[in-house]
Design a protein around this motif. Structure first.
Motif, PDB file in Angstrom:
ATOM      1  N   THR A 158       0.808  -0.977  -0.115  1.00 35.09           N
ATOM      2  CA  THR A 158       0.115  -0.144   0.097  1.00 35.09           C
ATOM      3  C   THR A 158       1.335   0.792  -0.035  1.00 35.09           C
ATOM      4  OG1 THR A 158      -1.305  -0.881   1.395  1.00 35.09           O
ATOM      5  CG2 THR A 158      -2.153   1.402   0.976  1.00 35.09           C
ATOM      6  N   ARG A 159       0.756   2.201  -0.782  1.00 31.40           N
ATOM      7  CA  ARG A 159       1.457   3.407  -0.887  1.00 31.40           C
ATOM      8  C   ARG A 159       1.097   4.443  -1.222  1.00 31.40           C
ATOM      9  NH1 ARG A 159       3.396   2.224  -5.680  1.00 31.40           N
ATOM     10  NH2 ARG A 159       2.427   3.265  -7.005  1.00 31.40           N
ATOM     11  N   THR A 160       0.851   5.796  -0.315  1.00 23.19           N
ATOM     12  CA  THR A 160       0.307   6.838  -0.568  1.00 23.19           C
ATOM     13  C   THR A 160       0.851   8.139  -1.133  1.00 23.19           C
ATOM     14  OG1 THR A 160      -1.654   6.383   1.482  1.00 23.19           O
ATOM     15  CG2 THR A 160      -1.068   8.217   0.948  1.00 23.19           C
ATOM     16  N   GLU A 161       0.467   8.820  -2.273  1.00 26.15           N
ATOM     17  CA  GLU A 161       1.024   9.789  -2.044  1.00 26.15           C
ATOM     18  C   GLU A 161       0.228  10.825  -2.905  1.00 26.15           C
ATOM     19  OE1 GLU A 161       4.779   7.545  -4.418  1.00 26.15           O
ATOM     20  OE2 GLU A 161       2.785   7.892  -5.778  1.00 26.15           O
ATOM     21  N   GLU A 162       0.983  11.927  -2.594  1.00 24.21           N
ATOM     22  CA  GLU A 162       0.037  13.234  -2.966  1.00 24.21           C
ATOM     23  C   GLU A 162       0.428  13.141  -4.915  1.00 24.21           C
ATOM     24  OE1 GLU A 162      -1.627  15.298  -1.520  1.00 24.21           O
ATOM     25  OE2 GLU A 162      -1.264  14.875   0.356  1.00 24.21           O
ATOM     26  N   GLU A 163      -0.849  13.687  -5.568  1.00 26.96           N
ATOM     27  CA  GLU A 163      -0.645  13.580  -6.755  1.00 26.96           C
ATOM     28  C   GLU A 163      -1.244  14.692  -7.207  1.00 26.96           C
ATOM     29  OE1 GLU A 163      -2.349  10.273  -8.797  1.00 26.96           O
ATOM     30  OE2 GLU A 163      -0.890   8.886  -7.740  1.00 26.96           O
ATOM     31  N   PRO A 164      -0.978  15.560  -8.871  1.00 29.32           N
ATOM     32  CA  PRO A 164      -1.272  16.393  -8.693  1.00 29.32           C
ATOM     33  C   PRO A 164      -2.969  16.789  -9.443  1.00 29.32           C
ATOM     34  CG  PRO A 164       0.589  15.992 -10.828  1.00 29.32           C
ATOM     35  CD  PRO A 164       0.806  14.747  -9.358  1.00 29.32           C
ATOM     36  N   ASP A 165      -3.537  17.312  -9.267  1.00 30.33           N
ATOM     37  CA  ASP A 165      -4.810  17.287  -9.908  1.00 30.33           C
ATOM     38  C   ASP A 165      -4.273  17.836 -11.424  1.00 30.33           C
ATOM     39  OD1 ASP A 165      -6.030  16.850  -7.374  1.00 30.33           O
ATOM     40  OD2 ASP A 165      -6.831  19.334  -6.908  1.00 30.33           O
ATOM     41  N   ILE A 166      -5.563  16.168 -11.911  1.00 31.38           N
ATOM     42  CA  ILE A 166      -5.035  16.348 -13.571  1.00 31.38           C
ATOM     43  C   ILE A 166      -7.329  16.008 -13.834  1.00 31.38           C
ATOM     44  CG2 ILE A 166      -5.014  15.079 -15.536  1.00 31.38           C
ATOM     45  CD1 ILE A 166      -2.269  14.382 -14.273  1.00 31.38           C
ATOM     46  N   PRO A 167      -7.789  17.034 -14.546  1.00 32.10           N
ATOM     47  CA  PRO A 167      -9.175  16.691 -14.453  1.00 32.10           C
ATOM     48  C   PRO A 167      -9.278  16.097 -15.264  1.00 32.10           C
ATOM     49  CG  PRO A 167      -8.446  19.197 -15.780  1.00 32.10           C
ATOM     50  CD  PRO A 167      -7.528  19.158 -14.590  1.00 32.10           C
ATOM     51  N   ALA A 168     -10.227  14.802 -14.991  1.00 33.21           N
ATOM     52  CA  ALA A 168     -10.543  13.524 -16.322  1.00 33.21           C
ATOM     53  C   ALA A 168     -11.252  13.990 -17.196  1.00 33.21           C
ATOM     54  CB  ALA A 168     -11.653  12.752 -15.210  1.00 33.21           C
ATOM     55  N   PRO A 169     -10.653  13.310 -18.320  1.00 31.52           N
ATOM     56  CA  PRO A 169     -10.893  13.862 -19.547  1.00 31.52           C
ATOM     57  C   PRO A 169     -11.984  12.993 -19.982  1.00 31.52           C
ATOM     58  CG  PRO A 169      -9.374  12.078 -19.920  1.00 31.52           C
ATOM     59  CD  PRO A 169      -9.672  12.262 -17.908  1.00 31.52           C
ATOM     60  N   GLY A 170     -13.019  11.856 -19.294  1.00 34.91           N
ATOM     61  CA  GLY A 170     -14.067  12.226 -19.359  1.00 34.91           C
ATOM     62  C   GLY A 170     -14.090  11.011 -20.720  1.00 34.91           C
ATOM     63  N   PRO A 171     -15.233  10.106 -21.249  1.00 39.12           N
ATOM     64  CA  PRO A 171     -15.036   9.572 -22.335  1.00 39.12           C
ATOM     65  C   PRO A 171     -14.253   9.623 -23.728  1.00 39.12           C
ATOM     66  CG  PRO A 171     -16.805   9.860 -21.715  1.00 39.12           C
ATOM     67  CD  PRO A 171     -16.125  10.319 -20.846  1.00 39.12           C
ATOM     68  N   TRP A 172     -14.342  11.250 -23.971  1.00 34.84           N
ATOM     69  CA  TRP A 172     -14.348  12.459 -25.264  1.00 34.84           C
ATOM     70  C   TRP A 172     -13.215  13.276 -24.943  1.00 34.84           C
ATOM     71  CZ3 TRP A 172     -19.497  11.017 -24.455  1.00 34.84           C
ATOM     72  CH2 TRP A 172     -19.962  10.420 -25.017  1.00 34.84           C
ATOM     73  N   PRO A 173     -12.231  12.538 -24.718  1.00 34.11           N
ATOM     74  CA  PRO A 173     -10.350  13.264 -24.561  1.00 34.11           C
ATOM     75  C   PRO A 173     -10.373  14.430 -25.346  1.00 34.11           C
ATOM     76  CG  PRO A 173      -9.914  11.387 -24.010  1.00 34.11           C
ATOM     77  CD  PRO A 173     -11.064  11.171 -24.916  1.00 34.11           C
ATOM     78  N   GLY A 174     -10.535  15.619 -25.318  1.00 35.11           N
ATOM     79  CA  GLY A 174     -10.426  16.904 -26.086  1.00 35.11           C
ATOM     80  C   GLY A 174     -11.445  17.212 -26.340  1.00 35.11           C
ATOM     81  N   ALA A 175     -12.829  16.847 -26.149  1.00 33.11           N
ATOM     82  CA  ALA A 175     -14.287  16.814 -26.108  1.00 33.11           C
ATOM     83  C   ALA A 175     -14.953  17.770 -25.458  1.00 33.11           C
ATOM     84  CB  ALA A 175     -15.168  15.953 -26.964  1.00 33.11           C
ATOM     85  N   HIS A 176     -15.871  18.701 -25.627  1.00 29.44           N
ATOM     86  CA  HIS A 176     -16.127  19.437 -24.703  1.00 29.44           C
ATOM     87  C   HIS A 176     -17.054  18.337 -23.568  1.00 29.44           C
ATOM     88  CE1 HIS A 176     -14.164  23.116 -24.816  1.00 29.44           C
ATOM     89  NE2 HIS A 176     -15.369  23.331 -26.316  1.00 29.44           N
ATOM     90  N   GLN A 177     -17.291  18.615 -22.208  1.00 30.22           N
ATOM     91  CA  GLN A 177     -18.474  17.729 -21.480  1.00 30.22           C
ATOM     92  C   GLN A 177     -19.670  18.396 -21.243  1.00 30.22           C
ATOM     93  OE1 GLN A 177     -17.171  14.645 -20.076  1.00 30.22           O
ATOM     94  NE2 GLN A 177     -15.795  15.125 -20.999  1.00 30.22           N
ATOM     95  N   ALA A 178     -20.215  17.331 -21.342  1.00 33.51           N
ATOM     96  CA  ALA A 178     -21.965  18.232 -21.406  1.00 33.51           C
ATOM     97  C   ALA A 178     -22.127  19.222 -20.096  1.00 33.51           C
ATOM     98  CB  ALA A 178     -23.372  16.999 -20.902  1.00 33.51           C
ATOM     99  N   GLY A 179     -22.916  20.163 -20.618  1.00 33.61           N
ATOM    100  CA  GLY A 179     -22.954  21.055 -19.748  1.00 33.61           C
ATOM    101  C   GLY A 179     -22.168  22.705 -19.660  1.00 33.61           C
ATOM    102  N   THR A 180     -20.796  22.079 -20.549  1.00 33.63           N
ATOM    103  CA  THR A 180     -19.734  23.286 -20.669  1.00 33.63           C
ATOM    104  C   THR A 180     -19.126  23.458 -21.647  1.00 33.63           C
ATOM    105  OG1 THR A 180     -18.056  21.477 -21.221  1.00 33.63           O
ATOM    106  CG2 THR A 180     -18.146  21.686 -19.114  1.00 33.63           C
ATOM    107  N   HIS A 181     -18.945  24.507 -21.895  1.00 33.04           N
ATOM    108  CA  HIS A 181     -18.398  25.558 -23.174  1.00 33.04           C
ATOM    109  C   HIS A 181     -16.811  25.478 -23.251  1.00 33.04           C
ATOM    110  CE1 HIS A 181     -22.650  26.684 -23.396  1.00 33.04           C
ATOM    111  NE2 HIS A 181     -22.971  26.898 -22.055  1.00 33.04           N
TER     112      HIS A 181
END
Length: 197
Positions: free
Chosen positions: A174-197
């Protein structure tokens, strides 16, 4: 770019004998659930599965991969992708990667959101783990499997750790580390998520 971090716990888990594997309930035939191996290496299909399942789980390591890198990976002897379908629609997958000394890693495993919570994941994990144990039967150049292992972390689905435990995997690190917050790309990486512009 945000400098914030998240505390992430990673559990490394293993089975060291086929007897460790605990079966899951098998869906009845009327459910339309079946599991098949994607026997023809297809970067397009594998990348689709990777983004469709992992997009909401912050799977980003393979997003930069070129077509050639995907193909080279998938053509390695013993690498297998097993896909769960519901009435002909891909629901999720498990990817096996054989390694030296009889180890097989479950590199990726998961379901798309609309197929979760109905027992498909337990069935796919049990089936895929059994295929890791008998992998050398399909790849005679590989030595027999002596160990099946994986990583899961606190960013994975809320039931992942328990599902692995129910199938007989044991935590060995078991290992615990601090990782940078990277927004999840969603199932269509590079496309806008529903409800966003």
């Amino acid at each position: 770019m945000s400098d914030s971090t998240t505390r992430v716990t990673t559990w490394s888990m293993e089975q060291t004998s086929p007897a460790d594997l605990r079966p899951a309930r098998v869906p009845d035939a009327s459910s339309g659930i079946r599991i098949e191996r994607a026997e023809v290496p297809s970067p397009e299909f594998s990348r689709f599965l990777y983004t469709a399942v992992g997009g909401e789980l912050s799977w980003t390591d393979r997003l930069p991969w070129s077509y050639e890198r995907w193909r080279a990976h998938l053509e390695r002897p013993g690498v297998e992708t097993w896909v769960a379908y519901e009435h002909g629609t891909p629901a999720g997958y498990i990817e096996l990667d054989p390694q030296p000394e009889g180890a097989v890693e479950i590199v990726y495993f998961g379901l798309m959101r609309q197929f979760q919570g109905r027992g498909i994941g337990g069935h796919l994990l049990a089936f895929g783990t059994a295929r890791a144990w008998d992998l050398a039967e399909r790849w005679p150049e590989r030595e027999p499997t002596k160990r099946v292992w994986l990583h899961t972390c606190s960013k994975d689905g809320p039931h992942a750790l328990a599902n692995y435990g129910r199938r007989g995997f044991r935590v060995f690190e078991t290992r615990t580390e601090e990782e940078p917050d990277i927004p999840a790309p969603g199932p269509w990486p590079g496309a806008h998520q529903a409800g966003t512009h």
